[in-house]
Design an enzyme around this catalytic site. Structure first.
Site, PDB file in Angstrom:
ATOM      1  N   LYS A 102       8.302  -0.296   5.539  1.00 27.41           N
ATOM      2  CA  LYS A 102       7.784   1.031   5.177  1.00 27.41           C
ATOM      3  C   LYS A 102       8.929   1.905   4.686  1.00 27.41           C
ATOM      4  O   LYS A 102       9.896   2.150   5.405  1.00 27.41           O
ATOM      5  CB  LYS A 102       7.107   1.668   6.388  1.00 27.41           C
ATOM      6  CG  LYS A 102       6.536   3.058   6.115  1.00 27.41           C
ATOM      7  CD  LYS A 102       5.897   3.606   7.382  1.00 27.41           C
ATOM      8  CE  LYS A 102       5.382   5.026   7.181  1.00 27.41           C
ATOM      9  NZ  LYS A 102       4.797   5.565   8.429  1.00 27.41           N
ATOM     10  N   GLN A 161       2.913   9.148   4.089  1.00 27.14           N
ATOM     11  CA  GLN A 161       4.300   9.248   4.503  1.00 27.14           C
ATOM     12  C   GLN A 161       5.207   8.232   3.819  1.00 27.14           C
ATOM     13  O   GLN A 161       6.412   8.231   4.057  1.00 27.14           O
ATOM     14  CB  GLN A 161       4.411   9.083   6.024  1.00 27.14           C
ATOM     15  CG  GLN A 161       3.727  10.203   6.780  1.00 27.14           C
ATOM     16  CD  GLN A 161       3.917  10.085   8.275  1.00 27.14           C
ATOM     17  OE1 GLN A 161       4.541   9.161   8.769  1.00 27.14           O
ATOM     18  NE2 GLN A 161       3.359  11.031   9.003  1.00 27.14           N
ATOM     19  N   GLY A 162       4.673   7.361   2.962  1.00 30.12           N
ATOM     20  CA  GLY A 162       5.554   6.425   2.287  1.00 30.12           C
ATOM     21  C   GLY A 162       4.829   5.232   1.707  1.00 30.12           C
ATOM     22  O   GLY A 162       3.600   5.158   1.708  1.00 30.12           O
ATOM     23  N   THR A 163       5.630   4.278   1.208  1.00 25.40           N
ATOM     24  CA  THR A 163       5.134   3.060   0.583  1.00 25.40           C
ATOM     25  C   THR A 163       5.499   1.865   1.452  1.00 25.40           C
ATOM     26  O   THR A 163       6.604   1.810   2.004  1.00 25.40           O
ATOM     27  CB  THR A 163       5.745   2.884  -0.817  1.00 25.40           C
ATOM     28  OG1 THR A 163       5.464   4.054  -1.591  1.00 25.40           O
ATOM     29  CG2 THR A 163       5.178   1.671  -1.521  1.00 25.40           C
ATOM     30  N   VAL A 164       4.587   0.907   1.570  1.00 27.44           N
ATOM     31  CA  VAL A 164       4.813  -0.279   2.397  1.00 27.44           C
ATOM     32  C   VAL A 164       4.982  -1.494   1.484  1.00 27.44           C
ATOM     33  O   VAL A 164       4.155  -1.749   0.610  1.00 27.44           O
ATOM     34  CB  VAL A 164       3.649  -0.510   3.385  1.00 27.44           C
ATOM     35  CG1 VAL A 164       3.919  -1.744   4.243  1.00 27.44           C
ATOM     36  CG2 VAL A 164       3.460   0.716   4.276  1.00 27.44           C
ATOM     37  N   GLY A 210       0.824  -1.203   0.000  1.00 28.05           N
ATOM     38  CA  GLY A 210       0.000   0.000   0.000  1.00 28.05           C
ATOM     39  C   GLY A 210       0.855   1.249   0.000  1.00 28.05           C
ATOM     40  O   GLY A 210       2.055   1.206   0.306  1.00 28.05           O
ATOM     41  N   GLY A 242       0.854   5.384   1.339  1.00 27.75           N
ATOM     42  CA  GLY A 242       0.218   6.331   2.249  1.00 27.75           C
ATOM     43  C   GLY A 242       0.837   7.707   2.130  1.00 27.75           C
ATOM     44  O   GLY A 242       1.683   7.961   1.264  1.00 27.75           O
ATOM     45  N   ASP A 257      -3.359  10.323  14.681  1.00 25.45           N
ATOM     46  CA  ASP A 257      -3.837   9.999  13.336  1.00 25.45           C
ATOM     47  C   ASP A 257      -4.650   8.698  13.354  1.00 25.45           C
ATOM     48  O   ASP A 257      -4.431   7.800  12.535  1.00 25.45           O
ATOM     49  CB  ASP A 257      -2.661   9.871  12.365  1.00 25.45           C
ATOM     50  CG  ASP A 257      -3.093   9.963  10.907  1.00 25.45           C
ATOM     51  OD1 ASP A 257      -4.227  10.437  10.661  1.00 25.45           O
ATOM     52  OD2 ASP A 257      -2.324   9.565  10.018  1.00 25.45           O
TER      53      ASP A 257
END
Length: 542
Positions: free
Chosen positions: A241, A224-227, A220, A222, A339
């Protein structure tokens, strides 16, 4: 050259003797007695000749196949014929230059062993031992040259490799410092008991685990970054992440904050941080792998056709509330998540909740009721009071959790600011709750009371005034109470059913005529009670 003898016995003859000799070798004063010099055979005579001044004419005079023209040393400007190297004889006759057998003369070849020398026209070859191939005379020197070249190549390669390794080490160290590694180690050292749980991974380890961060491994993306999904050498599946942007001080601060915050937490409903990597251009975090996606994925009909039941939704809400309550009141240093949203609530293979993404979280030290910060969070879940004042406290998480409860109740997404909350509040005031609830849970009529109670709890969580909201500990206790009450009612229903069966059996086999009537009365009473409860639930709250 002619000289007169000075011997007295030869006075009668003016020229007693004469001979030819190279001019530079005779001194008339020293060697005046020419007769004695001639008799001692000490005269030096050099005979030389040349063919022609034209080199092409010289080549025509060289009749032998292995002859060549060369300029004369004694007769300047003239050429003569000579046999080529490796040949000997008369170059002026056809076939006059004969091959010299170098193998017959040890001083004419460089082979280490005579039996390895093989004569060739104009030269020789030296054979290699043990069936090896070579070129004779050249092979004796080629191994040395080859070894020298190999040594030079090895040396250059070693120096290049060492330089590359040194450059990579410098780059990794520079990335480590830019990614806040020194700050992280400093913070972790202050919490020594947590340091052992946070492993520092190398770039190579995570590169191999994700197949060089292949697109097929993406779980996924998001804010703040990619997982990525990763597989460690021991076959442990992890989630890696990768931050979206490296070098930005704010992002680095969030990254270090997340590592440090998660190093403080050990809770079954909080995703576990396994370690991090600071050697890459952008920092990497390594989590336990939570395989069943996020709560948002399960609530979205376009992503998941099979809706989760209300019983599962209530349990997920309870587990999430327990995790947030732990962060607020049971962690060594209280933590405000900042969050909370359905996308940050992950589900394992048993649909057990795991709260994730602590990049925006803040630690609340002793004596701090609230913290002044730059507003961070996700539109639709943001506490309006925090958004207006910039003052962050635990009740901000309560508001965000209240929005998650609304998503569980309605099946709607909270993508626009306060849209879901406003719609829910107005529906509650107008007594239209049943119109906005998710139809996929409304079919389960037996959950009507729980739906009503959770809706009331959610309305309290999203109150504009933070002081009027319950604490997360109170929220968790209420949700746990609803689950416990449901279990109690289910057990009570089972006991009643058993009792009714017993009464029916007793009435069937008794002879006084009252058993069957009693059983019928009991069943009728139970049905009327259920109808009354259902009426009160639907009619209540007006």
């Amino acid at each position: 050259m002619v000289f007169y003898s000075t011997n007295a016995s030869d006075d009668y003859a003016r020229c007693s003797s004469a001979f030819v000799e190279k001019n530079e070798t005779l001194n008339p004063v020293v060697d005046g007695n020419l007769k004695e010099r001639r008799e001692s055979n000490r005269s030096k005579v050099i005979l030389d000749w040349a063919v022609d001044q034209n080199k092409s004419s010289c080549r025509g005079a060289c009749k032998s196949d292995n002859a060549e023209c060369e300029e004369s040393e004694s007769v300047s400007g003239y050429y003569y014929c000579k046999c080529e190297t490796g040949f000997k004889g008369n170059p002026y006759t056809a076939g006059g230059c004969k091959d010299v057998d170098e193998c017959q003369h040890i001083n004419l070849n460089n082979c280490l062993h005579k039996d390895r020398c093989h004569n060739t026209p104009g030269g020789y070859t030296c054979s290699c031992p043990h069936g090896q191939k070579g070129n004779g005379r050249r092979n004796e020197t080629e191994p040395v040259v080859t070894l020298a070249l190999l040594g030079a190549f090895t040396l250059v390669s070693t120096l290049c490799w060492a330089h590359k390794q040194r450059s990579l080490m410098q780059l990794r160290q520079r990335n480590f410092e830019q990614n806040g590694g020194n700050l992280l180690l400093q913070q972790l050292s202050q919490q020594q008991r947590y340091t052992d749980r946070t492993r520092i991974f190398t770039k190579v380890e995570l590169k191999n685990a994700t197949n060089n961060f292949d697109e097929s491994r993406i779980l996924g993306r998001g804010g703040q970054g990619t997982v990525y999904k990763g597989i460690l050498p021991d076959n442990t599946i992890v989630a890696i992440k990768k931050s979206r942007v490296g070098g930005d001080p704010q992002n680095i601060k969030s990254f270090i904050n997340e590592v440090f915050v998660l190093s403080q937490i050990n809770h079954r409903h909080v995703v576990k941080l396994l370690g991090c990597c600071l050697e890459t251009e952008v920092p990497l975090l390594v989590y336990e792998f939570v395989e069943n996606g996020s709560l948002l994925d399960h609530l979205d009909p376009s992503k998941n056709e099979c809706s989760i039941t209300w019983e599962t939704r209530l349990r997920i809400a309870t587990e999430t509330a327990e995790a947030i309550s732990y962060l607020h009141s049971a962690a060594s240093i209280p933590i405000i998540h900042r969050d909370i949203k359905s996308a940050n609530i992950l589900l394992d293979h048993n649909d057990r909740a795991k709260v994730s993404d602590f990049g925006a979280s803040r630690l609340v030290h002793l004596g701090e009721a609230q913290v002044a910060t730059v507003v961070q969070g996700t539109i639709g879940y943001l506490d309006p009071e925090y958004l207006q004042t910039g003052q962050l406290n635990e009740k901000s998480d309560v508001y965000s959790f209240g929005i998650v409860l609304l998503e569980l109740l309605t099946g709607s997404k909270a993508f626009k600011f306060n849209t879901l909350a406003s719609h829910f509040v107005s529906s509650m005031r107008e007594d239209r709750l049943w119109e906005i609830l998710d139809r996929r849970v409304l079919d389960q009529k037996k959950n009507a009371k729980q739906l009503k109670e959770v809706a009331l709890l959610a309305s309290r969580c999203i109150r504009v005034n933070g002081e009027e909201r319950p604490t997360m500990k109170e929220v968790a206790m209420e949700l746990e109470g609803l689950i416990a009450m449901e279990k109690h009612l289910q057990e009570k229903d089972k006991d009643m059913m058993k009792a009714e069966e017993s009464e029916y059996l007793l009435g069937h086999y008794t002879n006084d005529g009252y058993g069957s009537a009693s059983a019928s009365f009991s069943v009728a009473s139970h049905d009327s009670i259920q109808k009354q409860v259902a009426f009160e639930i639907i009619d209540g709250g007006r």
